[in-house]
Design a protein around this motif. Structure first.
Motif, PDB file in Angstrom:
ATOM      1  N   PRO A 173      45.423  43.716  42.200  1.00  0.00           N
ATOM      2  CA  PRO A 173      45.956  44.798  41.425  1.00  0.00           C
ATOM      3  C   PRO A 173      46.680  44.390  40.268  1.00  0.00           C
ATOM      4  N   MET A 174      46.086  44.316  39.097  1.00  0.00           N
ATOM      5  CA  MET A 174      46.541  43.976  38.070  1.00  0.00           C
ATOM      6  C   MET A 174      47.889  44.584  37.484  1.00  0.00           C
ATOM      7  N   ASP A 175      47.768  45.988  37.940  1.00  0.00           N
ATOM      8  CA  ASP A 175      49.014  46.982  37.366  1.00  0.00           C
ATOM      9  C   ASP A 175      50.130  46.598  38.075  1.00  0.00           C
ATOM     10  N   LEU A 176      50.259  45.790  39.141  1.00  0.00           N
ATOM     11  CA  LEU A 176      51.355  45.282  39.900  1.00  0.00           C
ATOM     12  C   LEU A 176      52.021  44.130  39.366  1.00  0.00           C
ATOM     13  N   VAL A 177      51.184  43.466  38.637  1.00  0.00           N
ATOM     14  CA  VAL A 177      51.720  41.898  38.422  1.00  0.00           C
ATOM     15  C   VAL A 177      52.858  41.693  37.530  1.00  0.00           C
ATOM     16  N   LEU A 388      43.142  32.200  20.271  1.00  0.00           N
ATOM     17  CA  LEU A 388      43.682  32.466  21.584  1.00  0.00           C
ATOM     18  C   LEU A 388      42.333  33.417  22.297  1.00  0.00           C
ATOM     19  N   ARG A 389      42.792  33.486  23.575  1.00  0.00           N
ATOM     20  CA  ARG A 389      41.531  33.883  24.490  1.00  0.00           C
ATOM     21  C   ARG A 389      41.566  35.426  24.695  1.00  0.00           C
ATOM     22  N   PRO A 390      40.800  36.286  24.196  1.00  0.00           N
ATOM     23  CA  PRO A 390      40.796  37.867  24.373  1.00  0.00           C
ATOM     24  C   PRO A 390      40.045  37.883  25.615  1.00  0.00           C
ATOM     25  N   PHE A 391      40.398  39.039  26.587  1.00  0.00           N
ATOM     26  CA  PHE A 391      39.801  39.529  27.762  1.00  0.00           C
ATOM     27  C   PHE A 391      39.591  40.793  27.532  1.00  0.00           C
ATOM     28  N   GLU A 392      38.313  41.237  28.041  1.00  0.00           N
ATOM     29  CA  GLU A 392      38.182  42.603  28.184  1.00  0.00           C
ATOM     30  C   GLU A 392      38.183  43.303  29.681  1.00  0.00           C
ATOM     31  N   ASN A 393      37.911  42.275  30.623  1.00  0.00           N
ATOM     32  CA  ASN A 393      37.855  42.639  31.881  1.00  0.00           C
ATOM     33  C   ASN A 393      38.731  41.749  32.909  1.00  0.00           C
ATOM     34  N   PRO A 394      39.571  41.835  33.657  1.00  0.00           N
ATOM     35  CA  PRO A 394      39.809  43.463  33.986  1.00  0.00           C
ATOM     36  C   PRO A 394      40.970  44.025  33.339  1.00  0.00           C
TER      37      PRO A 394
END
Ligand SMILES: Cc1ncc(COP(=O)(O)O)c(C=O)c1O
Length: 420
Positions: A173-177, A388-394
């Motif tokens: 759960p990324m929102d909890l990080v 830098l490194r972009p992420f689209e997911n998650p």
């Protein structure tokens, strides 16, 4: 090449071996220029010993590191020495001895027994050795989360059909990080363990939000719940944070020195416990090594390999040791606090990494609200020479991973552009 030069090179390399670093003029300069007795690194001075473009900003050390000039020079010299007598250096004794030194230095860094260390090519290789070698039953399950990197997950996914075992990945759960605690992380992994979970794999520090996992607590708990093997991905931790594998409950730990340890590309370290070594055969065979040797060396029976890089690995460790982990960590703590402060002052930026210092790392991930991270990253590359490194997911987010020579002003400039 004349005879005396050849003799000199042969003698030089076989006697001094890995200490060529200490004889390189750029190393003398480094020792003279960098005041190694101060608490804090002088980034301006240190950055002169790296080859990153002067007008560019490289904030992607989590993808791949950059070698300091003195280590690079030593590596180039090893390449030349190798070409002066390839059969001696590829098959002969001199560099085998030095490789043993690289193993000793690695073991000191990891606080483990040198017999537990194989010098591989990257983190992914360690997980392939494990996935190929481990005998699992049809009902057995290999478990990991979406925080796992493909290098730690794909070997299991790829082999599960052929070898007939189960693989399960759960969504972390990324929102909890940002507000996560150690206990919560342990609970998250524990709650996913089932009766048939035989193997648990997780990163020490993941490559998306840089969450530093409490590896020992997760491992102890997992084993209490019946997990037999705990394997950890150390690609992002080696060279970034202090490590101690001496009493770990972890059965294997795979690493990439070409990231934070700033070693030549294509050098890996693989820690594997003695118990595990009895169960995991080598992935390749060239000699009878595996029949008489149950140290981790049996996993290095490659036949021909790029020895100059292996020899230079010892120098990369020496260089990092010269700076010292304490100083490096002081500076990393400073960069982390300052970066978080800047991000927190902007209403249009979101901090996605842990807010607790103890669970955080030099991987700091932020989001510019309502902006596509890929487009922002493209603008940073093309218009400002910032990487830098972009992420689209998650997550739709941008990963900032600086190093000990990164000036805070470069991070400020980058964030200002992202936020504008
Ligand atoms: C967490 C993590 N694990 C594994 C890897 C794979 O590393 P390598 O390509 O050195 O095998 C990476 C690379 O970025 C990573 O970040």
């Amino acid at each position: 090449m004349n005879n005396s030069r050849r003799k000199f090179i042969n003698r030089f390399s076989s006697i001094l071996g890995g200490s060529i670093l200490f004889n390189d003029p750029s190393y003398f300069e480094f020792v003279k220029e960098i005041d190694l007795n101060t608490e804090r690194i002088n980034t301006k001075k240190l950055s002169k010993f790296y080859m990153i473009k002067e007008d560019g900003i490289y904030l992607n050390h989590a993808s791949i590191g950059t070698i300091p000039q003195p280590v690079h020079n030593a590596h180039v010299k090893y390449l030349k020495i190798c070409e002066s007598n390839p059969s001696l250096y590829v098959w002969g004794a001199p560099w085998k001895k030095i490789t043993d030194l690289a193993r000793t230095l690695s073991a000191e860094l990891l606080k483990c027994n040198k017999d537990d260390i194989a010098i591989t090519h990257n983190t992914t290789e360690g997980f392939n050795i494990l996935a190929h070698g481990l005998v699992l039953k049809e009902t057995d399950e290999v478990l990991f989360s979406s925080l796992n990197h493909a290098g730690a997950s794909m070997p299991w996914k790829g082999l599960s059909k052929n070898k007939n075992f189960n693989v399960r990945s759960f969504n972390f759960p990324m929102d909890l990080v940002p507000e996560i605690t150690e206990d919560k992380i342990v609970d998250l992994y524990s709650s996913q363990i089932r009766k048939n979970t035989k193997v648990l794999i997780f990163p020490h520090i993941d490559n998306i939000v840089g969450l530093q996992h409490p590896i020992e607590k997760i491992a102890i708990n997992a084993k209490k719940l019946g997990v037999e093997y705990v394997f950890v991905d150390g690609a992002q931790s080696l060279g970034m944070i202090p490590l101690d594998l001496s009493n770990t409950k972890v059965d294997a730990y795979s690493m990439s020195p070409h990231k934070w340890l700033q070693a030549p590309k294509g050098t890996g370290l693989f820690f594997i416990s003695e118990t595990m070594r009895k169960k995991i055969p080598p992935m390749w065979y060239k000699s009878s090594l595996s029949m008489k040797d149950n140290t981790a060396k049996k996993y290095e029976d490659y036949s021909t390999r790029a020895w100059p890089a292996v020899v230079a690995l010892a120098d990369a460790i020496r260089f990092q040791n010269k700076i010292g982990l304490k100083k490096k960590n002081n500076y990393y703590n400073y960069l982390w606090s300052e970066t978080k402060k800047i991000v927190d002052t902007s209403p249009d930026l979101i901090w996605h990494s842990p807010r607790d210092k103890g669970l955080s790392s030099m991987i700091m991930t932020i989001e510019a609200k309502k902006k596509s991270s890929s487009i922002v990253s493209k603008t940073l590359n093309e218009k400002h020479d910032i990487y830098l490194r972009p992420f689209e997911n998650p997550l739709n987010a941008l990963r900032i991973s600086p190093n000990m020579f990164t000036d805070i002003m470069d991070i400020k400039k980058t964030i200002k552009i992202i936020d504008s």
